[in-house]
Design an enzyme around this catalytic site. Structure first.
Site, PDB file in Angstrom:
ATOM      1  CE  LYS A 139      18.008 -22.489 -23.145  1.00  0.00           C
ATOM      2  NZ  LYS A 139      16.721 -23.133 -23.473  1.00  0.00           N
ATOM      3  CD1 TRP A 140      24.775 -15.708 -22.646  1.00  0.00           C
ATOM      4  CD2 TRP A 140      24.429 -14.732 -20.669  1.00  0.00           C
ATOM      5  NE1 TRP A 140      25.122 -14.393 -22.773  1.00  0.00           N
ATOM      6  CE2 TRP A 140      24.925 -13.771 -21.566  1.00  0.00           C
ATOM      7  CE3 TRP A 140      24.137 -14.351 -19.350  1.00  0.00           C
ATOM      8  CZ2 TRP A 140      25.135 -12.448 -21.197  1.00  0.00           C
ATOM      9  CZ3 TRP A 140      24.351 -13.032 -18.993  1.00  0.00           C
ATOM     10  CH2 TRP A 140      24.850 -12.097 -19.900  1.00  0.00           C
ATOM     11  CG  ASP A 141      18.928 -18.329 -25.943  1.00  0.00           C
ATOM     12  OD1 ASP A 141      19.774 -18.525 -26.823  1.00  0.00           O
ATOM     13  OD2 ASP A 141      17.774 -18.783 -25.995  1.00  0.00           O
ATOM     14  CG  MET A 142      23.583 -13.894 -28.589  1.00  0.00           C
ATOM     15  SD  MET A 142      23.455 -14.230 -30.346  1.00  0.00           S
ATOM     16  CE  MET A 142      25.046 -13.807 -30.891  1.00  0.00           C
ATOM     17  CB  CYS A 196      21.512 -21.204 -25.003  1.00  0.00           C
ATOM     18  SG  CYS A 196      20.145 -21.581 -26.114  1.00  0.00           S
ATOM     19  N   GLY A 243      20.184 -19.907 -29.797  1.00  0.00           N
ATOM     20  CA  GLY A 243      19.244 -20.604 -30.676  1.00  0.00           C
ATOM     21  C   GLY A 243      19.651 -22.060 -30.761  1.00  0.00           C
ATOM     22  N   GLY A 244      19.882 -22.687 -29.603  1.00  0.00           N
ATOM     23  CA  GLY A 244      20.477 -24.018 -29.566  1.00  0.00           C
ATOM     24  C   GLY A 244      21.986 -23.862 -29.578  1.00  0.00           C
ATOM     25  CG  ASP A 269      32.602 -20.778 -29.105  1.00  0.00           C
ATOM     26  OD1 ASP A 269      33.216 -20.423 -28.083  1.00  0.00           O
ATOM     27  OD2 ASP A 269      31.618 -20.159 -29.561  1.00  0.00           O
ATOM     28  CD  GLU A 301       4.721 -40.309 -22.975  1.00  0.00           C
ATOM     29  OE1 GLU A 301       4.854 -40.251 -24.208  1.00  0.00           O
ATOM     30  OE2 GLU A 301       4.166 -39.404 -22.314  1.00  0.00           O
TER      31      GLU A 301
HETATM   32  C1  GLA Z   1      16.271 -20.210 -28.128  1.00  0.00           C
HETATM   33  C2  GLA Z   1      16.726 -21.390 -27.299  1.00  0.00           C
HETATM   34  C3  GLA Z   1      15.537 -22.184 -26.855  1.00  0.00           C
HETATM   35  C4  GLA Z   1      14.629 -21.296 -26.054  1.00  0.00           C
HETATM   36  C5  GLA Z   1      14.209 -20.092 -26.889  1.00  0.00           C
HETATM   37  C6  GLA Z   1      13.418 -19.106 -26.076  1.00  0.00           C
HETATM   38  O1  GLA Z   1      15.778 -20.600 -29.350  1.00  0.00           O
HETATM   39  O2  GLA Z   1      17.630 -22.182 -28.009  1.00  0.00           O
HETATM   40  O3  GLA Z   1      15.944 -23.284 -26.099  1.00  0.00           O
HETATM   41  O4  GLA Z   1      15.264 -20.889 -24.889  1.00  0.00           O
HETATM   42  O5  GLA Z   1      15.329 -19.423 -27.412  1.00  0.00           O
HETATM   43  O6  GLA Z   1      13.055 -18.008 -26.802  1.00  0.00           O
END
Ligand code: GLA
Length: 727
Positions: A476-479, A526, A528-529, A534, A614
């Site tokens: 999961k490549w986040d920024m 990713c 921040g969601g 794009d 659940e």
């Molecule tokens: C971002 C991502 C979240 C999670 C956090 C971790 O906000 O969108 O899904 O991975 O960072 O810090």
């Protein structure tokens, strides 16, 4: 042939299945835009442009005393600054130290089979199914050339465009703006659909009339952003989901962008789209060229559903390259909302054990596994596993997870650095900050300077070490911040717009490296969601975490907006706990599952703390997704009701491409006493076929024209999922 050049009329006519697009080289060598709309023949449509002496509309060099030739009114193909066109423009450039002025005239053209490729930038690909038209324009006075490229996917009803600016002068050329596309329509009765938002509320649908003046959307944040999306639709007032003219434009770029739509003074509507030009000034030395990112557009008169499904199909087949694109995306549990920073191997394995029992495919270890990272204030940059916290090595953890029958995925945020990290302490200049000033912090982190080769190499090394250290099959490549005050220590004085673009080229280089070196690894984008959701990213990451907002009801609007321009297989969506972490709403477990099945499906909660009912529900959800993943990932998607208009029930459906299976899903968003029965009409079925719906038989025609009666809601936010199978 989809591209036809007529020597006599000097017209280029491009045909796609649902549109015709025409340009003409006129008597002055100007490249005019003469037609774009429903499929038609190759007549010379320049007769639609009416010459007239119009006040304050200038003429180009060579027009002599012909005052009827109005640069500021005529539809242009690639309008430039400094040539009496005062509308929003594509190109602003000039030799260094000179007034930026251009006067582009037709120079040559070339038609070839296959789609042109771009080096270092995302682009659609296609061999036999595509053709390329290259039109070269040259400045009337200097050796400055602009190559306009058109990739034509006739059957898929899509045209791509890009522009390459080439400096053959002996002096440097400064480019201050280089857009990818201009669309000039000859009337101004149009509307713009765009997708605005904020963190945790991305891609909200908005439709506005284009009044006189300029409507502009864009991003200056260094990423395509949560706030606006580089995908828009131009349409007519009467256009609906099922009918009417609309043209979708998608920019394949993940950085700052600008889309402007201008209703002209004497009719006419112009849309330009490309990289943001704020503080942009790219110097082209003699012999160099600059490539603008690619834009993709498509026109149909069959309404928004047809437009969206066409674009989704072409993105799926001609943009996404990942080995995963047609495979079942792993159903997963992600540790973020399950544990945040508070975990060790024991806790993770407890979640993994439940995941395996429920039938999930993967455990994803999110933020907090590296350096000193017990909150989001430190550790970014130190990508060594925190074995003290985990209680074991990463390989040991992954082996245990694998033994349970689960794959393993991991989160990274390699574009960023915390000041409280060893990386920052040893390479402070790798972070972008203006010298002599306190750096702008956001989430207490700084942006690494990806324009520098040594920084990119460091990141590639981290990836190599990580992937080789354990059996990791997903990243999961986040920024997680916007970029501000961009300054590269390697290029002091470079304009921020230039640093921003070089950063993007650097990011694409890293993502390309991962794609080439580890093709079997599934990379999920990713920011921040969905802050970088794009089409550019889809070239490297076939799915993207759609939003940090996991509330099923707010996701209705987010998925609705996202579905206009992106394949549902790219939408990562998870079931999370209630009350929901972001808005405290409580929704039924079933509803959360139905909403999350709108894409790449998973869970984001402590499965080991689930209630027995659940667990039963989750088991069923996972089984339904597994049985029908092709439908959810690749089926045609229909927005049946809009959450922005219908406040009682949001309904959507998927129909398999062979129309054998369909599913109608919905969520009640309001309840009423003595309520009228809710009905919904299916779309996209085979009219004459008979479908089985819960044991009852209906013709496709009946389901689409008459519709069906929806189950009565039993509680707040109740939901349904109804299958139709051809008998
Ligand atoms: C971002 C991502 C979240 C999670 C956090 C971790 O906000 O969108 O899904 O991975 O960072 O810090």
């Amino acid at each position: 042939m989809a591209i036809i050049y007529n020597e006599q009329t000097k017209t280029f006519t491009i045909h796609t299945e649902k549109s015709t697009y025409q340009m003409k080289v006129d008597q002055h060598g100007m490249l005019l835009h003469t037609y774009f709309g429903a499929p038609t023949d190759e007549s010379d449509y320049s007769y639609l442009i009416v010459p007239e002496d119009r006040g304050f509309c200038g003429q180009p060099a060579g027009a002599g005393d012909d005052r009827t030739y109005s640069m500021d009114f005529y539809p242009q193909e690639y309008p430039v600054h400094g040539n009496s066109d005062f509308r929003v423009l594509c190109l602003k450039a000039g030799l260094k130290g000179h007034v930026p002025t251009l006067d582009l005239r037709f120079f040559s053209y070339h038609i070839s089979r296959g789609k042109y490729a771009l080096s270092g930038l995302p682009a659609l690909f296609g061999e036999d199914e595509a053709e390329t038209l290259e039109i070269v324009l040259k400045d009337l006075f200097e050796e400055i050339y602009v190559h306009l490229y058109y990739g034509v996917f006739e059957e898929k009803n899509v045209i791509t465009r890009t522009a390459v600016i080439e400096n053959r002068c002996k002096e440097p050329l400064e480019i201050k703006r280089a857009m990818s596309l201009c669309l000039d329509f000859m009337d101004n009765d149009m509307e713009l659909v765009h997708f605005y938002g904020k963190h945790a509320c991305e891609r909200q649908f908005e439709r506005v009339p284009l009044l006189h003046g300029i409507v502009e959307i864009g991003s200056r944040r260094g990423a395509s952003s949560h706030q606006h999306n580089p995908f828009v639709v131009l349409c007519r007032k009467e256009t609906t989901e099922d009918a009417g003219a609309c043209c979708g434009v998608s920019l394949l770029y993940s950085g700052s962008f600008r889309i402007q739509a201008e209703a002209g003074q004497i009719e006419g509507t112009r849309l330009v789209c490309g990289m943001d030009d704020d503080e942009f000034c790219w110097t082209l030395e003699p012999g160099e060229s600059f490539t603008a990112p690619e834009a993709v557009f498509s026109y149909t008169e069959k309404g928004f559903s047809d437009l969206s499904n066409g674009l989704k199909a072409v993105f799926h087949q001609n943009l996404i390259r990942s080995e995963w694109k047609d495979k079942k995306r792993p159903t997963l549990v992600n540790s973020w909302e399950a544990a945040y920073f508070d975990f060790n191997a024991e806790k993770l394995l407890a979640i993994a054990k439940e995941a395996a029992e429920l039938g999930l495919d993967m455990l994803v270890l999110d933020d907090g596994w590296f350096g000193v990272r017990d909150d989001d204030n430190s550790g970014l940059g130190d990508w060594n596993v925190n074995e003290g916290k985990l209680g074991c090595s990463l390989r040991e953890l992954v082996d245990c997870v694998n033994k349970m029958g689960l794959q393993f995925g991991i989160w990274v945020e390699l574009e960023m650095v915390s000041e409280d990290s060893n990386l920052y302490r040893s390479h402070p200049d790798w972070a972008m900050a203006v010298p002599g000033r306190d750096p702008n912090r956001s989430r207490n982190q700084l942006v690494l300077d990806l324009s520098r080769a040594e920084v990119r190499q460091y990141i590639k090394n981290v990836i190599d070490t990580l992937i080789q250290s354990a059996n990791i099959t997903y990243i999961k490549w986040d920024m997680n911040r916007s970029m501000d005050n961009l300054y590269s220590a390697a290029e002091p004085g470079a304009p921020q717009g230039v640093v921003r673009h070089k950063y993007m080229l650097g990011l694409y280089e890293i993502l390309e490296y991962i794609h080439q070196t580890y093709p079997e690894v599934l990379v999920e984008g990713c920011s921040g969601g969905g802050g970088r959701f794009d089409a550019g990213m889809l070239y490297y990451t076939p799915q993207i975490w759609c939003s940090d907002n996991t509330d099923a009801v707010e996701r209705l609007g987010i998925h609705y907006g996202t579905s206009f321009g992106y394949p549902m297989s790219s939408v990562a969506a998870h079931v999370s706990e209630c009350p929901n972490e972001q808005n405290r709403r409580v929704t039924p477990f079933q509803t959360r599952g139905i909403c999350a099945m709108q894409g790449a499906f998973g869970y984001e909660m402590d499965l080991s703390a689930m209630l027995p009912e659940e667990k039963d529900c989750a088991k069923e959800q996972i089984a339904v997704y597994n049985q029908n993943y092709r439908l959810f990932q690749q089926g045609d998607y229909y927005r049946i009701t809009s959450p922005y208009e219908n406040h009682d029930v949001t309904v959507w459906s998927y129909v398999s491409r062979n129309k054998e299976t369909a599913v109608l899903c919905g969520v009640y968003t309001d309840l009423h006493g003595n309520a009228a029965p809710a009905r919904a009409k299916w779309k996209g079925l085979e009219e004459g076929a008979v479908y089985d719906v819960d044991g009852r038989k209906f013709t496709g025609m009946a389901l689409m024209r008459g519709g069906i009666v929806l189950p009565k809601p039993e509680c707040n936010y109740d939901s349904f999922m109804i299958f139709a199978r051809k008998v």
